[in-house]
Design a protein around this motif. Structure first.
Motif, PDB file in Angstrom:
ATOM      1  N   ASN A  82      13.972  -4.999  11.007  1.00 32.26           N
ATOM      2  CA  ASN A  82      15.238  -4.308  10.775  1.00 32.26           C
ATOM      3  C   ASN A  82      15.401  -3.905   9.309  1.00 32.26           C
ATOM      4  OD1 ASN A  82      17.560  -3.129  11.708  1.00 32.26           O
ATOM      5  ND2 ASN A  82      18.804  -4.976  11.458  1.00 32.26           N
ATOM      6  N   LEU A  83      14.320  -3.395   8.717  1.00 35.90           N
ATOM      7  CA  LEU A  83      14.306  -2.961   7.319  1.00 35.90           C
ATOM      8  C   LEU A  83      13.936  -1.482   7.217  1.00 35.90           C
ATOM      9  CD1 LEU A  83      12.388  -6.010   5.805  1.00 35.90           C
ATOM     10  CD2 LEU A  83      14.845  -5.583   5.714  1.00 35.90           C
ATOM     11  N   LYS A  84      14.411  -0.702   8.175  1.00 38.58           N
ATOM     12  CA  LYS A  84      14.002   0.697   8.260  1.00 38.58           C
ATOM     13  C   LYS A  84      14.317   1.478   6.980  1.00 38.58           C
ATOM     14  CE  LYS A  84      14.065   4.523  11.483  1.00 38.58           C
ATOM     15  NZ  LYS A  84      14.624   5.038  12.715  1.00 38.58           N
ATOM     16  N   SER A  85      15.485   1.298   6.389  1.00 41.34           N
ATOM     17  CA  SER A  85      15.859   1.987   5.161  1.00 41.34           C
ATOM     18  C   SER A  85      15.533   1.083   3.978  1.00 41.34           C
ATOM     19  CB  SER A  85      17.349   2.320   5.180  1.00 41.34           C
ATOM     20  OG  SER A  85      17.746   2.872   3.939  1.00 41.34           O
TER      21      SER A  85
ATOM     22  N   TYR B  34      18.507   3.644  -0.808  1.00 43.27           N
ATOM     23  CA  TYR B  34      18.029   2.917   0.368  1.00 43.27           C
ATOM     24  C   TYR B  34      18.749   1.580   0.498  1.00 43.27           C
ATOM     25  CZ  TYR B  34      14.580   6.553   0.227  1.00 43.27           C
ATOM     26  OH  TYR B  34      13.992   7.788   0.214  1.00 43.27           O
ATOM     27  N   GLU B  35      18.936   1.154   1.722  1.00 42.72           N
ATOM     28  CA  GLU B  35      19.709  -0.059   2.003  1.00 42.72           C
ATOM     29  C   GLU B  35      19.046  -1.326   1.466  1.00 42.72           C
ATOM     30  OE1 GLU B  35      21.489  -2.425   5.887  1.00 42.72           O
ATOM     31  OE2 GLU B  35      20.612  -0.453   6.159  1.00 42.72           O
TER      32      GLU B  35
ATOM     33  N   GLY C 134      22.252  -9.669   0.405  1.00 40.44           N
ATOM     34  CA  GLY C 134      21.166 -10.111   1.277  1.00 40.44           C
ATOM     35  C   GLY C 134      20.192  -8.996   1.589  1.00 40.44           C
ATOM     36  N   LYS C 135      20.102  -8.026   0.686  1.00 37.91           N
ATOM     37  CA  LYS C 135      19.255  -6.846   0.890  1.00 37.91           C
ATOM     38  C   LYS C 135      18.083  -6.792  -0.081  1.00 37.91           C
ATOM     39  CE  LYS C 135      22.011  -5.224   4.054  1.00 37.91           C
ATOM     40  NZ  LYS C 135      21.632  -5.062   5.430  1.00 37.91           N
ATOM     41  N   LEU C 136      17.846  -7.872  -0.817  1.00 39.52           N
ATOM     42  CA  LEU C 136      16.718  -7.975  -1.740  1.00 39.52           C
ATOM     43  C   LEU C 136      15.685  -8.900  -1.119  1.00 39.52           C
ATOM     44  CD1 LEU C 136      15.406  -7.495  -4.552  1.00 39.52           C
ATOM     45  CD2 LEU C 136      16.640  -9.514  -5.331  1.00 39.52           C
TER      46      LEU C 136
END
Length: 101
Positions: free
Chosen positions: A41-44, A82-83, A16-18
């Motif tokens: 909440n996408l800082k990284s 990066y996350e 769920g990070k794309l």
């Protein structure tokens, strides 16, 4: 290299990070981009743009916890570092085409 790109895209998607966006519409101001990333909440994040002269790539250069590149310079290492992976739709299409060849 192509297997690595495929693996990165699959892993980020499954976690769920794309995040795929139509296009980046930033003014090129670092403060604006930092605020948007933090509020979602996408800082990284690693941003991938179709255009190497994108204002979003200029803005992200000054952020400590994020980075970016044009699709032709896509880096497996940077995307792992990066996350989150935030990519423009057309840039994703190019990566997927590259994998399919």
């Amino acid at each position: 290299m192509l297997k690595a790109i495929q693996s990165i895209l699959a892993d980020k998607y499954n976690e769920g990070k794309l995040f795929v966006v139509d296009q980046f519409n930033f003014s090129g101001k670092t403060k604006e981009l930092a605020g948007i990333l933090e509020s979602k909440n996408l800082k990284s994040s690693f941003l991938v743009s179709l255009d190497k002269n994108s204002l979003s790539l200029r803005a992200v250069k000054n952020l400590r916890h994020s980075n970016g590149s044009a699709v032709e310079g896509f880096s497996v290492y940077e995307s792992l570092k990066y996350e989150n992976l935030i990519i423009e739709k057309e840039a994703l299409d190019i990566l997927v085409t590259r994998i399919g060849k």
